[in-house]
Design an enzyme around this catalytic site. Sequence first.
Site, PDB file in Angstrom:
ATOM      1  N   GLU A 152       0.861  -1.194   0.038  1.00 19.68           N
ATOM      2  CA  GLU A 152      -0.097  -0.139  -0.159  1.00 19.68           C
ATOM      3  C   GLU A 152       0.846   1.206  -0.167  1.00 19.68           C
ATOM      4  OE1 GLU A 152      -3.876  -1.828   2.485  1.00 19.68           O
ATOM      5  OE2 GLU A 152      -2.353  -0.752   3.649  1.00 19.68           O
ATOM      6  N   CYS A 183       3.464   8.421   1.749  1.00 16.63           N
ATOM      7  CA  CYS A 183       4.014   7.576   2.642  1.00 16.63           C
ATOM      8  C   CYS A 183       4.056   6.199   1.841  1.00 16.63           C
ATOM      9  CB  CYS A 183       3.255   7.539   3.727  1.00 16.63           C
ATOM     10  SG  CYS A 183       3.582   6.129   4.740  1.00 16.63           S
ATOM     11  N   CYS A 201       5.848  -7.017   7.249  1.00 17.10           N
ATOM     12  CA  CYS A 201       6.926  -6.482   8.128  1.00 17.10           C
ATOM     13  C   CYS A 201       7.560  -7.707   9.170  1.00 17.10           C
ATOM     14  CB  CYS A 201       6.582  -5.207   8.701  1.00 17.10           C
ATOM     15  SG  CYS A 201       7.914  -4.436   9.845  1.00 17.10           S
ATOM     16  N   CYS A 252       5.855  -4.625  15.713  1.00 16.55           N
ATOM     17  CA  CYS A 252       5.430  -3.459  16.672  1.00 16.55           C
ATOM     18  C   CYS A 252       4.195  -3.690  17.201  1.00 16.55           C
ATOM     19  CB  CYS A 252       5.864  -2.340  16.151  1.00 16.55           C
ATOM     20  SG  CYS A 252       7.336  -1.894  15.589  1.00 16.55           S
ATOM     21  N   CYS A 278       1.366  -1.584  15.906  1.00 11.24           N
ATOM     22  CA  CYS A 278       1.100  -1.402  14.345  1.00 11.24           C
ATOM     23  C   CYS A 278       0.405  -2.705  13.675  1.00 11.24           C
ATOM     24  CB  CYS A 278       2.612  -1.256  13.881  1.00 11.24           C
ATOM     25  SG  CYS A 278       2.540  -1.328  12.185  1.00 11.24           S
ATOM     26  N   GLY A 300       6.712  -1.885   6.401  1.00 10.35           N
ATOM     27  CA  GLY A 300       8.160  -2.769   6.369  1.00 10.35           C
ATOM     28  C   GLY A 300       9.008  -1.588   6.905  1.00 10.35           C
ATOM     29  N   GLU A 301      10.483  -2.155   7.342  1.00 13.43           N
ATOM     30  CA  GLU A 301      11.540  -1.603   7.943  1.00 13.43           C
ATOM     31  C   GLU A 301      12.408  -1.171   6.832  1.00 13.43           C
ATOM     32  OE1 GLU A 301      12.857  -0.202  10.912  1.00 13.43           O
ATOM     33  OE2 GLU A 301      14.402   0.313   9.576  1.00 13.43           O
ATOM     34  N   SER A 314      11.346   5.532  15.188  1.00 17.36           N
ATOM     35  CA  SER A 314      10.210   5.278  15.888  1.00 17.36           C
ATOM     36  C   SER A 314      10.561   4.809  17.362  1.00 17.36           C
ATOM     37  CB  SER A 314       9.404   3.849  15.362  1.00 17.36           C
ATOM     38  OG  SER A 314       9.001   4.191  14.049  1.00 17.36           O
ATOM     39  N   CYS A 371      -1.407   6.385  10.306  1.00 16.10           N
ATOM     40  CA  CYS A 371      -0.204   5.740  10.871  1.00 16.10           C
ATOM     41  C   CYS A 371      -0.246   4.261  11.359  1.00 16.10           C
ATOM     42  CB  CYS A 371       0.614   6.791  11.687  1.00 16.10           C
ATOM     43  SG  CYS A 371       2.505   6.403  11.884  1.00 16.10           S
TER      44      CYS A 371
HETATM   45  S1  SF4 Z   1       5.819   0.037  13.013  1.00 17.25           S
HETATM   46 FE1  SF4 Z   1       7.046  -0.169  11.037  1.00 17.25          FE
HETATM   47  S2  SF4 Z   1       8.832  -1.675  11.580  1.00 17.25           S
HETATM   48 FE2  SF4 Z   1       7.186  -1.660  13.407  1.00 17.25          FE
HETATM   49  S3  SF4 Z   1       5.923  -3.679  12.778  1.00 17.25           S
HETATM   50 FE3  SF4 Z   1       4.902  -1.420  11.667  1.00 17.25          FE
HETATM   51  S4  SF4 Z   1       5.626  -1.416   9.611  1.00 17.25           S
HETATM   52 FE4  SF4 Z   1       7.264  -2.855  10.767  1.00 17.25          FE
END
Ligand code: SF4
Length: 417
Positions: free
Chosen positions: A116, A129, A136, A140, A143, A214-215, A268, A390
């Site tokens: 996305e 974004c 991912c 987190c 998230c 993703g990271e 983050s 977010c």
């Molecule tokens: S905040 Fe970013 S790094 Fe953490 S799980 Fe979500 S997408 Fe992955």
Amino acid sequence: MQIPGHIDPVPIPRTVTPRADGRTDLLGLSSPQIGDLLVEAGLDVRQAKLRAKQLFHWIYHHGLTDFAPMTDMAKAMRPWLAERFVIGRPQVIEAQLSTDGTRKWLLRSDDGQDYEMVFIPDDDRGTLCVSSQVGCTLNCRFCFTGTMRLVRNLTPGEIVGQVMLARDALGEWPNGNMASQLDDSDDNSDSDDEAPEYTADGRMLTNIVMMGMGEPLYNFEHVRDALKIVMDGAGLALSKRRITLSTSGVVPMMARASEEIGVNLAVSLHAVTNAVRDEIVPLNRKYAIDELLAACAAYPGANNARRITFEYVMLKGKNDSDEDARELVRLINQYKLPAKVNLIPFNPWPGADYECSSPERIRRFSSIVFGAGISAPIRTPRGRDIMAACGQLKSASERKSRAELDRMAEEKSAALG
Ligand code: SF4
């Protein structure tokens, strides 16, 4: 040492899916890479270098997806290119528009993976974004994307393709003339055709944040290559000052990100004690707060003009006390960080373990940090109604596939029963 849990990168190689028609997609390739392909296809090196430069400009500066209108290219060359190459785009599966103007696109790769991207318009800017992975690994806890399994890293073409697609959707490609910028005179070309000059004024897409799925630092090379194309003055030409890369704290990659990409950094953080951060950002078990902040202090290029942004999601009763705010100030001062804190009201999603702090609590937290001379604005949630805010990204196909899995499990047990 490998720590149990989903905090180590899972390298999932991605070989480019060959097209059924045998042509090669140029999207995501640099000018030298395009040149190499042209040499392989039979052009001599000098000719290939020149044509690659022209193609790069047409693809990334003008947004063309067709070779026919490339007016400074020899007429015979255009069908020759079209027989061998294409200029692709990610496939759009769904485009949604929030009541606040935020737009979200569900995209599909040529091997059927969904990801996305989100566009957030503001009065003075428009921010895209961008996702770096399908899913991912980092899990987190606040998230939604983190509940998705990691499928794979996105390719440079899929990353830069998001920016291209946004420009397509916003109608922001210049209809300009590149002849003045390339040292080429080609008798067979029709580059004298009248074409308005390109102007960058009044664009809607002004900023990019690598904060989607993703990271980014777990897909370093692809993110770097894509952003280099985005920043290239002959291409999309977005200033590095308008691009922010957000990491959950992959400490060993941070210095490299500065040296090889050089964009703004966002971290983050989300908690000020290791006990809480271990819970909500499991990567903290590998790179703890002190190590992370020391890496931020050493981040080259960070100064008061280019402050590091610390993202801080506001979770009720978890990380939002006055004490937390004061500890945040203390840490920033201890490491002498040129910092700005972004306070993000938690965006709920189905099955989340947390609640958002109250508006009064968030304001109080913000005022303590502001009171210490550190900017701590409260981010207005955007696109909540379309799950574009977010921490809410998770591809619809993944949501569907879980539902489908449930249905299949039910069918299976019914069949067995
Ligand atoms: S905040 Fe970013 S790094 Fe953490 S799980 Fe979500 S997408 Fe992955």
